[in-house]
Design a protein around this motif. Structure first.
Motif, PDB file in Angstrom:
ATOM      1  N   GLU A 112       0.836  -1.219   0.000  1.00 54.58           N
ATOM      2  CA  GLU A 112       0.000   0.000   0.000  1.00 54.58           C
ATOM      3  C   GLU A 112       0.855   1.246   0.000  1.00 54.58           C
ATOM      4  N   SER A 165      -2.746   7.564   0.153  1.00 59.29           N
ATOM      5  CA  SER A 165      -3.213   8.489  -0.892  1.00 59.29           C
ATOM      6  C   SER A 165      -2.875   9.948  -0.573  1.00 59.29           C
ATOM      7  N   PHE A 218      -0.352  11.762  -2.839  1.00 60.40           N
ATOM      8  CA  PHE A 218      -0.582  12.104  -4.251  1.00 60.40           C
ATOM      9  C   PHE A 218      -0.239  13.568  -4.551  1.00 60.40           C
ATOM     10  N   LYS A 248     -11.966   8.463   1.760  1.00 61.31           N
ATOM     11  CA  LYS A 248     -10.690   7.743   1.718  1.00 61.31           C
ATOM     12  C   LYS A 248     -10.461   6.915   2.987  1.00 61.31           C
ATOM     13  N   ASN A 306      -2.118   8.725 -10.530  1.00 60.94           N
ATOM     14  CA  ASN A 306      -1.772   7.547  -9.742  1.00 60.94           C
ATOM     15  C   ASN A 306      -0.278   7.210  -9.901  1.00 60.94           C
ATOM     16  N   THR A 343      -3.353   2.155  -3.749  1.00 55.10           N
ATOM     17  CA  THR A 343      -3.008   3.564  -3.505  1.00 55.10           C
ATOM     18  C   THR A 343      -4.171   4.411  -2.984  1.00 55.10           C
ATOM     19  N   GLU A 344      -5.408   4.019  -3.266  1.00 51.05           N
ATOM     20  CA  GLU A 344      -6.513   4.871  -2.796  1.00 51.05           C
ATOM     21  C   GLU A 344      -7.830   4.107  -2.720  1.00 51.05           C
ATOM     22  N   CYS A 380     -12.058   5.145  -2.395  1.00 50.38           N
ATOM     23  CA  CYS A 380     -12.997   6.260  -2.454  1.00 50.38           C
ATOM     24  C   CYS A 380     -14.381   5.669  -2.207  1.00 50.38           C
TER      25      CYS A 380
END
Ligand code: AVI
Length: 322
Positions: A29, A32, A35, A166, A217, A281-282, A284
């Protein structure tokens, strides 16, 4: 107007969390929140313009239609703290409506110095506000704002853009309870939440045809190269988006296109990735109305207003701390 930024750079956090996330034996992981360096923030601004990504425009429509009504429902006087400095565009609508009542102290709280700088640049022409940017994690910044409030002054916390999404599962309730713990009774939270919608619309929103979200990303790997001296070959990774039916969340991943070994000197780490393995990475999360009501009640708030966009299911929620 007074504009000033309080900065604490925690560069080593980046190295520590990269090391922690990429050393995991199972799902790797990356957080996020990383970013948003200068390139990532610029790419996110482009994402907000994409035809497939309706979220930001939905919230802008809601605030441009209802800012005056939202402000009527607020206690006064209020100071405004924003978690994430957001696009100046949305915040401006609220600050200008608030300014019709009284002068306002506005505290954007943000770990990205470039996002903070953009926000200040966008909003500094509003005459009746003073801006104090706080380069901090959300709750650390909010604690500082709360400590600065004057006798009788309430807080309006803005948490816009569905950034709450998130936080996975119980983490969102935990975060909201901690946030509530910093507030006084009668303080208010304006929470933007993206609602459930058909999966094909969601997948297109996070995997747009121009590849802007893919670049956003992949920039996370490029950032690790730039800041931690790593040797990720960014072309050996693909942007991957899935909808997790169980958690009702879009997940973004970076999928390794080959067996590869990456060295990250700044995090004192060598990572092996197998072909097909992903770095998550994220997330939502997409909300239902019931879920939003339950979240408010369980974290010490009373829902006091909800505004909905008819074109892109999105809810602006006004919650009062009880
Ligand atoms: C900031 N956050 C709420 C955005 C979202 O939609 O979850 C981030 C984003 N990631 C890819 N596109 C947009």
């Amino acid at each position: 107007m007074l504009t000033r930024a309080l900065t604490t750079t925690r560069r080593s956090d980046f190295a520590l969390l990269v090391r922690e996330g990429l050393s995991r034996p199972s799902q790797k992981e990356l957080p996020s929140k990383f970013f948003y360096d200068e390139i990532g923030s610029a790419l996110f601004d482009q994402i907000c313009l994409l035809p497939e990504y309706g979220l930001t425009r939905a919230e802008e429509r809601l605030l441009s239609r209802h800012a005056a009504e939202i402000v009527q429902n607020l206690p006064q006087p209020v100071a405004v703290a924003e978690l994430g400095s957001g696009t100046g565009k949305k915040t401006r609508l609220l600050l200008e409506a608030l300014c019709r009542r009284h002068a306002v102290s506005y505290y954007p709280i943000e770990i990205s110095p470039s996002a903070l700088a953009t926000c200040e640049r966008e909003l500094k022409d509003i005459r009746c506000i003073s801006i104090v940017g706080l380069e901090r994690e959300y709750l650390d910044g909010l604690l500082e704002v709360a400590a600065r409030r004057r006798e009788g002054q309430h807080l309006l916390v803005l948490f816009l853009g569905s950034t709450i999404g998130k936080f996975e599962g119980e983490a969102s309730a935990h975060f909201l309870r901690q946030l509530r713990g910093i507030l006084w009774e009668g303080d208010v939270l304006l929470l933007g939440a993206d609602l459930e919608k058909p999966v094909d619309i969601l997948l297109a929103a996070y995997d747009d045809s121009l590849g802007v979200t893919a670049a956003f990303n992949l920039n996370l790997l490029a950032r690790i190269n730039r800041e931690l001296g790593a040797n990720f070959d960014v072309r050996q990774f693909a942007h991957q988006v899935i909808f997790n039916q169980q958690t009702r969340s879009i997940e973004m991943h970076l999928r390794s296109l080959s067996d590869q070994t990456v060295t990250i000197p700044g995090a004192d780490l060598v990572v092996k990735l197998a072909r097909g393995e992903t770095i998550w990475t994220e997330s939502c999360h997409k909300y239902s109305f019931d879920e939003l009501r339950t979240m408010a009640n369980e974290s010490g708030f009373r829902p006091a207003g909800i505004w909905l966009d008819p074109a892109w299911p999105f809810a602006e929620n006004l919650w009062v701390a009880v």
